[in-house]
Enzyme design. Structure first.
Site, PDB file in Angstrom:
ATOM      1  N   SER A 247      11.657 -24.931  -1.691  1.00  0.00           N
ATOM      2  CA  SER A 247      12.780 -23.812  -1.337  1.00  0.00           C
ATOM      3  C   SER A 247      12.298 -23.284  -0.060  1.00  0.00           C
ATOM      4  O   SER A 247      11.703 -23.811   0.858  1.00  0.00           O
ATOM      5  CB  SER A 247      12.942 -22.774  -2.445  1.00  0.00           C
ATOM      6  OG  SER A 247      14.101 -22.395  -2.241  1.00  0.00           O
ATOM      7  N   LYS A 251      10.865 -24.741   3.338  1.00  0.00           N
ATOM      8  CA  LYS A 251      10.692 -24.513   4.793  1.00  0.00           C
ATOM      9  C   LYS A 251       9.331 -24.315   5.531  1.00  0.00           C
ATOM     10  O   LYS A 251       9.114 -24.811   6.609  1.00  0.00           O
ATOM     11  CB  LYS A 251      11.636 -23.406   4.960  1.00  0.00           C
ATOM     12  CG  LYS A 251      12.915 -23.368   4.329  1.00  0.00           C
ATOM     13  CD  LYS A 251      13.721 -21.858   4.528  1.00  0.00           C
ATOM     14  CE  LYS A 251      14.756 -21.452   3.503  1.00  0.00           C
ATOM     15  NZ  LYS A 251      15.648 -22.532   2.908  1.00  0.00           N
ATOM     16  N   TRP A 338      23.674 -25.576  -2.660  1.00  0.00           N
ATOM     17  CA  TRP A 338      23.375 -24.547  -1.661  1.00  0.00           C
ATOM     18  C   TRP A 338      22.363 -24.909  -0.742  1.00  0.00           C
ATOM     19  O   TRP A 338      22.274 -24.553   0.270  1.00  0.00           O
ATOM     20  CB  TRP A 338      22.895 -22.981  -2.583  1.00  0.00           C
ATOM     21  CG  TRP A 338      22.077 -22.111  -1.751  1.00  0.00           C
ATOM     22  CD1 TRP A 338      21.017 -21.750  -1.461  1.00  0.00           C
ATOM     23  CD2 TRP A 338      23.090 -21.098  -1.293  1.00  0.00           C
ATOM     24  NE1 TRP A 338      21.134 -20.398  -0.966  1.00  0.00           N
ATOM     25  CE2 TRP A 338      22.597 -20.107  -0.696  1.00  0.00           C
ATOM     26  CE3 TRP A 338      24.571 -21.036  -0.980  1.00  0.00           C
ATOM     27  CZ2 TRP A 338      23.109 -19.054   0.260  1.00  0.00           C
ATOM     28  CZ3 TRP A 338      25.218 -20.183  -0.214  1.00  0.00           C
ATOM     29  CH2 TRP A 338      24.296 -18.938   0.120  1.00  0.00           C
ATOM     30  N   HIS A 388      17.868 -26.661  -8.680  1.00  0.00           N
ATOM     31  CA  HIS A 388      16.940 -26.336  -7.563  1.00  0.00           C
ATOM     32  C   HIS A 388      15.541 -25.826  -8.165  1.00  0.00           C
ATOM     33  O   HIS A 388      15.292 -24.948  -8.811  1.00  0.00           O
ATOM     34  CB  HIS A 388      17.499 -24.813  -6.815  1.00  0.00           C
ATOM     35  CG  HIS A 388      16.949 -24.398  -5.894  1.00  0.00           C
ATOM     36  ND1 HIS A 388      16.497 -25.160  -4.628  1.00  0.00           N
ATOM     37  CD2 HIS A 388      16.065 -23.438  -5.546  1.00  0.00           C
ATOM     38  CE1 HIS A 388      15.795 -24.299  -3.652  1.00  0.00           C
ATOM     39  NE2 HIS A 388      15.503 -23.188  -4.355  1.00  0.00           N
TER      40      HIS A 388
HETATM   41  C1  GTR Z   1      17.569 -18.455  -1.494  1.00  0.00           C
HETATM   42  C2  GTR Z   1      17.793 -18.820  -0.051  1.00  0.00           C
HETATM   43  C3  GTR Z   1      17.274 -20.404   0.183  1.00  0.00           C
HETATM   44  C4  GTR Z   1      15.979 -20.827  -0.492  1.00  0.00           C
HETATM   45  C5  GTR Z   1      15.997 -19.954  -1.693  1.00  0.00           C
HETATM   46  C6  GTR Z   1      14.382 -20.032  -2.390  1.00  0.00           C
HETATM   47  O1  GTR Z   1      17.974 -17.336  -1.889  1.00  0.00           O
HETATM   48  O2  GTR Z   1      19.191 -18.610   0.513  1.00  0.00           O
HETATM   49  O3  GTR Z   1      17.319 -20.452   1.501  1.00  0.00           O
HETATM   50  O4  GTR Z   1      14.956 -20.573   0.432  1.00  0.00           O
HETATM   51  O5  GTR Z   1      16.273 -18.589  -1.704  1.00  0.00           O
HETATM   52  O6  GTR Z   1      13.444 -19.856  -1.680  1.00  0.00           O
HETATM   53  O7  GTR Z   1      14.375 -19.841  -3.414  1.00  0.00           O
END
Ligand code: GTR
Length: 400
Positions: A247, A251, A338, A388
């Site tokens: 997540s 990145k 997402w 996720h």
């Molecule tokens: C979310 C964000 C994503 C992702 C995620 C995470 O809120 O929109 O880009 O990075 O968090 O890191 O769990």
């Protein structure tokens, strides 16, 4: 996730877009050989990422390493566990990074490793109850695992499912991890208590300028400092360290792999927008949404591409290209719309021109594969069933 924020999750509404040509240099020439890529274009693309997305990581003094504990019989004797604090001389305000390292005891020679940050701290990753509970700032969490922005005893092991230590150690890998908030707490003012604030010596009214690093850059910097330490550990083969993240930390792992070529393999687990997902695709989280919710993650310039992705000189296939010729794994989850699973695949696919320069096969297919059907050679991609998260299925792919 984030249903309140408007985003498109209908493939038929994605629309047309044109990706920037990764091989075309600023002076208009087109790179045709691996040495031109390595000697010229790669540095240009990296600079574009500094200017427009993550900001520039400054040179920093070497960190001091102090071993705070070591146990040779961790996880029932499977591994040796060491906790080391990395800190900066003359900067007591920044407490430093508590790195937790597990090394398989069965190893006869230096082992490859996975280096990655956690969301909840070392005590959340490890089932060992003698790992100290982090006392750093934490984001609020569901349940009773964080209270007043501090981890509670209930957070022990809460992230362990994402870090199947026994499975990884039994396969002969070391695990090197730390809490991302040790580097910088994850909120808009977090830089004040993190490495960015300490190094810049900025005041409370600071506005971060275009091209200066954001939190993702800082966390990625932390991963490189962890690798510096790993290079001093005889029982780990520092030439075979994979950087991994999920997540926002996916990145981060891509950012680290782009700027630090010592990472031998780069893993993006559900990294989504600002990670592996193509930004020009109008699907899932957008540049506008992410820079509104998390402005501190990026260099300020990036927010200007909200609703103007086509003006950005990079798109994320160029980030994946920065890993070449090293292996990269991109993973998606089918229910994680997402993060735009198809967009994550497409960045891998469109990095192929750079891998071609090295004569290397990337994802090897033209279309996103079916769920649970991993593809790829040097650029690997899979989308698994589920949400996720990081699962054993994902780890199996990374270890194979
Ligand atoms: C979310 C964000 C994503 C992702 C995620 C995470 O809120 O929109 O880009 O990075 O968090 O890191 O769990």
């Amino acid at each position: 996730m984030a249903q309140a924020k408007r985003s498109n999750e209908d493939e038929s509404l994605v629309g047309e877009y044109t990706l920037p040509d990764v091989l075309k240099c600023g002076d208009g020439t087109v790179v045709t050989t691996a040495s031109e890529w390595t000697g010229k274009r790669r540095a240009e693309v990296l600079r574009l990422y500094e200017e427009h997305v993550y900001g520039k990581t400054p040179e920093t003094p070497k960190l001091d390493a102090t071993v705070t504990s070591e146990r040779k019989d961790a996880l029932g004797g499977l591994a040796t566990r060491r906790i080391v604090r990395l800190s900066m001389k003359g900067q007591p305000k920044w407490e430093g990074i508590d790195v937790m390292i597990y090394i398989p005891n069965a190893a006869k020679k230096p082992v490859p490793s996975f280096i990655g940050l956690s969301f909840g701290g070392n005590h959340a990753v490890s089932p060992d109850i003698d790992v100290p509970i982090s006392d750093r700032w934490m984001r609020p969490a569901q349940g009773d695992t964080v209270r007043n922005n501090r981890a509670t005893v209930r957070s022990r092991g809460k992230e362990a499912h994402r870090w199947p230590l026994e499975m990884i150690l039994e396969r002969g890998f070391a695990v090197v991890t730390a809490y991302y908030g040790d580097i910088e707490p994850d909120h808009t003012q977090g830089w004040k208590d993190g490495v960015r604030g300490v190094l810049a010596e900025k005041g409370a009214d600071t506005v971060w300028k275009d091209g200066e690093w954001g939190a993702i850059g800082a966390w990625a910097w932390g991963l490189s400092r962890m690798l510096d330490y790993v290079e001093t550990v005889d029982s780990i083969d520092a030439k075979h360290c994979s950087v991994i993240g999920h997540s926002r930390l996916g990145k981060t792992s891509l950012c680290a792999g782009a700027q630090d070529q010592r990472f031998a393999m780069v893993i993006s687990n559900c990294s989504g927008e600002g990670g592996a997902a193509i930004m020009r695709r109008n699907f899932g989280e957008t540049t506008k949404i992410i820079t509104t919710s998390f402005p501190h993650w990026f260099t300020p310039t990036y927010a200007r591409y909200s609703d103007h992705a086509a003006d950005c000189p990079v798109d994320q296939h160029m980030l994946i290209s920065l890993m070449a010729p090293r292996p990269v794994c991109i993973a998606s989850a089918a229910e994680d719309l997402w993060a735009d699973p198809k967009g994550e695949f497409l960045s891998g696919l469109n990095a192929q021109p750079v891998y071609d320069l090295f004569g290397l096969k990337g994802v090897g297919v033209k279309h996103q594969p079916m769920v649970n059907t991993p593809v790829g050679d040097v650029v690997r991609y899979h989308v698994r069933t589920g949400i996720h998260d990081v699962t054993d299925f994902d780890w199996q792919r990374y270890m194979d």
